[in-house]
Design a protein around this motif. Structure first.
Motif, PDB file in Angstrom:
ATOM      1  N   GLY A  16      21.854  41.645  29.845  1.00 28.29           N
ATOM      2  CA  GLY A  16      22.308  42.216  28.581  1.00 28.29           C
ATOM      3  C   GLY A  16      22.087  41.236  27.451  1.00 28.29           C
ATOM      4  O   GLY A  16      21.296  40.302  27.558  1.00 28.29           O
ATOM      5  N   ASP A  17      22.803  41.425  26.372  1.00 23.75           N
ATOM      6  CA  ASP A  17      22.671  40.545  25.211  1.00 23.75           C
ATOM      7  C   ASP A  17      23.825  39.565  25.098  1.00 23.75           C
ATOM      8  O   ASP A  17      24.059  39.002  24.035  1.00 23.75           O
ATOM      9  CB  ASP A  17      22.581  41.382  23.931  1.00 23.75           C
ATOM     10  CG  ASP A  17      21.274  42.144  23.847  1.00 23.75           C
ATOM     11  OD1 ASP A  17      20.265  41.638  24.371  1.00 23.75           O
ATOM     12  OD2 ASP A  17      21.268  43.248  23.269  1.00 23.75           O
ATOM     13  N   ALA A  18      24.551  39.336  26.186  1.00 20.22           N
ATOM     14  CA  ALA A  18      25.707  38.441  26.147  1.00 20.22           C
ATOM     15  C   ALA A  18      25.299  36.969  26.146  1.00 20.22           C
ATOM     16  O   ALA A  18      26.138  36.104  25.944  1.00 20.22           O
ATOM     17  CB  ALA A  18      26.627  38.724  27.336  1.00 20.22           C
ATOM     18  N   GLY A  19      24.032  36.685  26.378  1.00 22.77           N
ATOM     19  CA  GLY A  19      23.567  35.309  26.334  1.00 22.77           C
ATOM     20  C   GLY A  19      23.823  34.517  27.598  1.00 22.77           C
ATOM     21  O   GLY A  19      23.679  33.309  27.608  1.00 22.77           O
ATOM     22  N   GLN A  20      24.189  35.176  28.660  1.00 20.52           N
ATOM     23  CA  GLN A  20      24.427  34.488  29.930  1.00 20.52           C
ATOM     24  C   GLN A  20      23.353  34.911  30.923  1.00 20.52           C
ATOM     25  O   GLN A  20      23.608  35.604  31.899  1.00 20.52           O
ATOM     26  CB  GLN A  20      25.820  34.812  30.463  1.00 20.52           C
ATOM     27  CG  GLN A  20      26.898  34.326  29.534  1.00 20.52           C
ATOM     28  CD  GLN A  20      28.278  34.619  30.075  1.00 20.52           C
ATOM     29  OE1 GLN A  20      28.458  35.238  31.093  1.00 20.52           O
ATOM     30  NE2 GLN A  20      29.279  34.144  29.362  1.00 20.52           N
ATOM     31  N   CYS A  21      22.145  34.484  30.658  1.00 19.50           N
ATOM     32  CA  CYS A  21      20.998  34.925  31.451  1.00 19.50           C
ATOM     33  C   CYS A  21      20.280  33.734  32.080  1.00 19.50           C
ATOM     34  O   CYS A  21      20.299  32.629  31.553  1.00 19.50           O
ATOM     35  CB  CYS A  21      20.007  35.657  30.559  1.00 19.50           C
ATOM     36  SG  CYS A  21      20.727  37.039  29.681  1.00 19.50           S
ATOM     37  N   VAL A  22      19.645  34.017  33.164  1.00 17.54           N
ATOM     38  CA  VAL A  22      18.754  33.056  33.793  1.00 17.54           C
ATOM     39  C   VAL A  22      17.342  33.459  33.402  1.00 17.54           C
ATOM     40  O   VAL A  22      16.992  34.634  33.453  1.00 17.54           O
ATOM     41  CB  VAL A  22      18.920  33.076  35.330  1.00 17.54           C
ATOM     42  CG1 VAL A  22      17.860  32.238  36.004  1.00 17.54           C
ATOM     43  CG2 VAL A  22      20.304  32.608  35.713  1.00 17.54           C
ATOM     44  N   GLU A  23      16.547  32.496  32.993  1.00 16.79           N
ATOM     45  CA  GLU A  23      15.149  32.755  32.650  1.00 16.79           C
ATOM     46  C   GLU A  23      14.258  32.109  33.699  1.00 16.79           C
ATOM     47  O   GLU A  23      14.560  31.035  34.210  1.00 16.79           O
ATOM     48  CB  GLU A  23      14.823  32.190  31.272  1.00 16.79           C
ATOM     49  CG  GLU A  23      15.600  32.861  30.169  1.00 16.79           C
ATOM     50  CD  GLU A  23      15.304  32.276  28.807  1.00 16.79           C
ATOM     51  OE1 GLU A  23      15.234  33.054  27.853  1.00 16.79           O
ATOM     52  OE2 GLU A  23      15.148  31.039  28.697  1.00 16.79           O
ATOM     53  N   VAL A  24      13.152  32.787  34.000  1.00 14.97           N
ATOM     54  CA  VAL A  24      12.229  32.319  35.022  1.00 14.97           C
ATOM     55  C   VAL A  24      10.832  32.227  34.428  1.00 14.97           C
ATOM     56  O   VAL A  24      10.410  33.109  33.678  1.00 14.97           O
ATOM     57  CB  VAL A  24      12.217  33.288  36.233  1.00 14.97           C
ATOM     58  CG1 VAL A  24      11.200  32.861  37.268  1.00 14.97           C
ATOM     59  CG2 VAL A  24      13.596  33.399  36.843  1.00 14.97           C
ATOM     60  N   ALA A  25      10.123  31.175  34.772  1.00 16.45           N
ATOM     61  CA  ALA A  25       8.710  31.031  34.413  1.00 16.45           C
ATOM     62  C   ALA A  25       7.921  30.986  35.717  1.00 16.45           C
ATOM     63  O   ALA A  25       8.075  30.060  36.510  1.00 16.45           O
ATOM     64  CB  ALA A  25       8.481  29.756  33.617  1.00 16.45           C
ATOM     65  N   SER A  26       7.104  32.000  35.930  1.00 16.83           N
ATOM     66  CA  SER A  26       6.340  32.068  37.178  1.00 16.83           C
ATOM     67  C   SER A  26       4.834  32.025  36.934  1.00 16.83           C
ATOM     68  O   SER A  26       4.054  32.346  37.821  1.00 16.83           O
ATOM     69  CB  SER A  26       6.719  33.339  37.953  1.00 16.83           C
ATOM     70  OG  SER A  26       6.483  34.484  37.164  1.00 16.83           O
TER      71      SER A  26
END
Length: 64
Positions: A16-26
């Motif tokens: 969502g837009d809550a800012g509690q995200c994990v980002e991945v670079a593959s």
């Protein structure tokens, strides 16, 4: 330390837009980068594709 300057970071479409995200670079050869979207300047975690695949398999097949 790995060179992640060419990393293309993405977050899950389920985030969502809550800012509690994990980002991945593959997109980097032989390397998967993982970082917290709240602190993108912190050093990311890095995994081999085999390690990342094992992690995803565990998450998908978890009996929690």
């Amino acid at each position: 330390m790995h060179d992640l300057r060419g990393a293309r970071w993405r977050k899950s479409s389920f985030s969502g837009d809550a800012g509690q995200c994990v980002e991945v670079a593959s997109n980097l050869p032989g390397l998967i980068g993982v970082r917290d979207s709240k602190t993108p300047s912190d050093p990311p975690l890095t995994f081999t594709p085999v390690e990342w695949s094992a992690f995803l398999h565990g998450v998908k097949h978890s009996a929690i």
